[in-house]
Design an enzyme around this catalytic site. Structure first.
Site, PDB file in Angstrom:
ATOM      1  N   GLU A  91      -3.363   8.631 -10.785  1.00  0.00           N
ATOM      2  CA  GLU A  91      -2.814   7.454 -11.466  1.00  0.00           C
ATOM      3  C   GLU A  91      -2.919   7.576 -12.980  1.00  0.00           C
ATOM      4  OE1 GLU A  91      -5.371   4.435  -9.834  1.00  0.00           O
ATOM      5  OE2 GLU A  91      -5.490   5.603  -7.994  1.00  0.00           O
ATOM      6  N   ARG A 109       0.849  -1.212   0.000  1.00  0.00           N
ATOM      7  CA  ARG A 109       0.000   0.000   0.000  1.00  0.00           C
ATOM      8  C   ARG A 109       0.875   1.249   0.000  1.00  0.00           C
ATOM      9  NH1 ARG A 109      -4.905   0.263  -1.153  1.00  0.00           N
ATOM     10  NH2 ARG A 109      -5.477  -1.385   0.283  1.00  0.00           N
ATOM     11  N   ASP A 144     -13.312   8.434  -6.373  1.00  0.00           N
ATOM     12  CA  ASP A 144     -12.778   7.324  -7.174  1.00  0.00           C
ATOM     13  C   ASP A 144     -13.239   7.552  -8.609  1.00  0.00           C
ATOM     14  OD1 ASP A 144     -12.660   3.674  -6.760  1.00  0.00           O
ATOM     15  OD2 ASP A 144     -11.546   5.103  -8.025  1.00  0.00           O
ATOM     16  N   ARG A 190       1.725  -6.410  -9.701  1.00  0.00           N
ATOM     17  CA  ARG A 190       2.161  -5.759  -8.450  1.00  0.00           C
ATOM     18  C   ARG A 190       2.443  -6.752  -7.323  1.00  0.00           C
ATOM     19  NH1 ARG A 190      -3.111  -2.818  -5.649  1.00  0.00           N
ATOM     20  NH2 ARG A 190      -4.431  -4.695  -5.516  1.00  0.00           N
ATOM     21  N   HIS A 195      -0.010   3.415 -10.333  1.00  0.00           N
ATOM     22  CA  HIS A 195      -0.973   3.758  -9.278  1.00  0.00           C
ATOM     23  C   HIS A 195      -0.287   4.603  -8.186  1.00  0.00           C
ATOM     24  CE1 HIS A 195      -4.055   3.189  -6.210  1.00  0.00           C
ATOM     25  NE2 HIS A 195      -4.775   2.450  -7.000  1.00  0.00           N
TER      26      HIS A 195
END
Ligand code: TA6
Length: 291
Positions: free
Chosen positions: A263, A67, A204, A89, A159
């Site tokens: 991102e 994270r 978002d 990732r 990201h």
């Protein structure tokens, strides 16, 4: 005798049993990259201030995403048939080179090819290459190549988690006039009218056809990060806010306030790569004082 500063690269024992690449540019900017995920974990100014957010509760366990920093999203963005944001990732990438160029730029090349686990998840022959170059800027180029004999469709994104004093004060410039998909309002499409986008709550959004140049401004720090992109069509703006953060165990209480994700990606319209085709996308980040 005067000592001219030099750039340097070294390996350090990182968390999760991975050896991290730690680099310092002669200007004093520093960078840490984990081959796990091919992930930039930190990008630090010469004064020591971090420009990227890395959760203090981040897990460095195999199979789990870290994270913070700049996770690489491939071949899927968000939720779907594959693990969220795809498998890149949480895969161990190869470090192909770690060098200081004659001009002092630090250049690190990482690559990912499918192993049997990945092929079982996603039966396409591909190769990923990530080139990270640290000078007084942080440049990242992601190349996706179709190594197979049939086309495949994929989404990609970097990201990026930016460190901010207080996300409720953060300003994002450069999005006005764009349409965006609001993932918190049933993926409805809206148009951004504001010259200066601020976040008043959970956000978002996939901004489509975003310009090559946006600024993420931290007024309290009187600073900004300029994000320049090519080969990435979209920009996602995300923060879970207080309620959403409660569902993220790898985010300490209140930490949501000190981060904002902006991102660069090819998300709204996944890209189809023909056999032997390579899609190249670049993001350059630069710190700028902002009065
Ligand atoms: O960046 C937008 C987003 O897709 C959000 O929906 C949220 O899920 C975020 O990514 C983080 O995803 P992660 O799987 O890393 O928790």
């Amino acid at each position: 005798m005067t000592f001219a500063p030099k750039s340097s690269i070294r390996r350090e024992q990182g968390r999760g049993g991975v050896s991290w690449i730690v680099a310092e540019h002669l200007s004093g900017y520093q960078l840490t990259i984990s081959p796990y995920g091919g992930q930039v974990l930190s990008w630090i100014r010469p004064c020591g201030s971090p420009l990227l957010f890395l959760s203090k509760a981040a897990t460095f366990e195999p199979g789990k995403a870290i994270r913070g920093g700049i996770p690489v999203v491939f071949p899927q963005f968000g939720k779907g048939e594959l693990p969220p944001h795809g498998f890149a990732r949480t895969a161990l990438w190869d470090a192909d080179w770690e060098e200081v160029l004659p001009n002092g730029t630090v250049s690190i090349g990482l690559s990912l090819r499918p192993d049997s686990l990945v092929r079982a998840l996603w039966p396409h022959a591909f190769s990923l290459q990530l080139v990270v170059e640290l000078s007084q800027r942080l440049a990242m180029t992601l190349r996706v190549t179709n190594e197979g004999t049939a086309p495949f469709s994929c989404s990609t994104a970097l990201h990026s988690y930016f460190a901010v004093s207080d996300v409720s004060q953060c300003i994002i410039r450069g999005l006005s006039g764009l349409s965006y998909i609001d993932l918190l309002r049933g993926r409805e499409v809206f148009r951004e009218e504001r010259q200066e986008v601020t976040l008043g709550g959970a956000c978002d959004r996939i901004y489509r056809g975003a310009p090559s140049d946006v600024h993420i401004v931290d007024p309290a720090a009187m600073s900004a990060v300029r994000l320049m992109k090519t080969g990435f069509e979209d920009l996602v703006v995300w923060n879970p806010w207080e309620q959403g953060a409660k569902s993220l165990p790898d985010l300490r209480e209140g930490a949501w306030r000190r981060m904002v994700c902006v991102e660069a990606g090819n998300i709204a319209v996944p890209r189809v790569l023909l056999p032997s085709e390579t899609q190249e996308s670049t993001q350059v980040l630069a710190f700028e004082p902002a009065g």
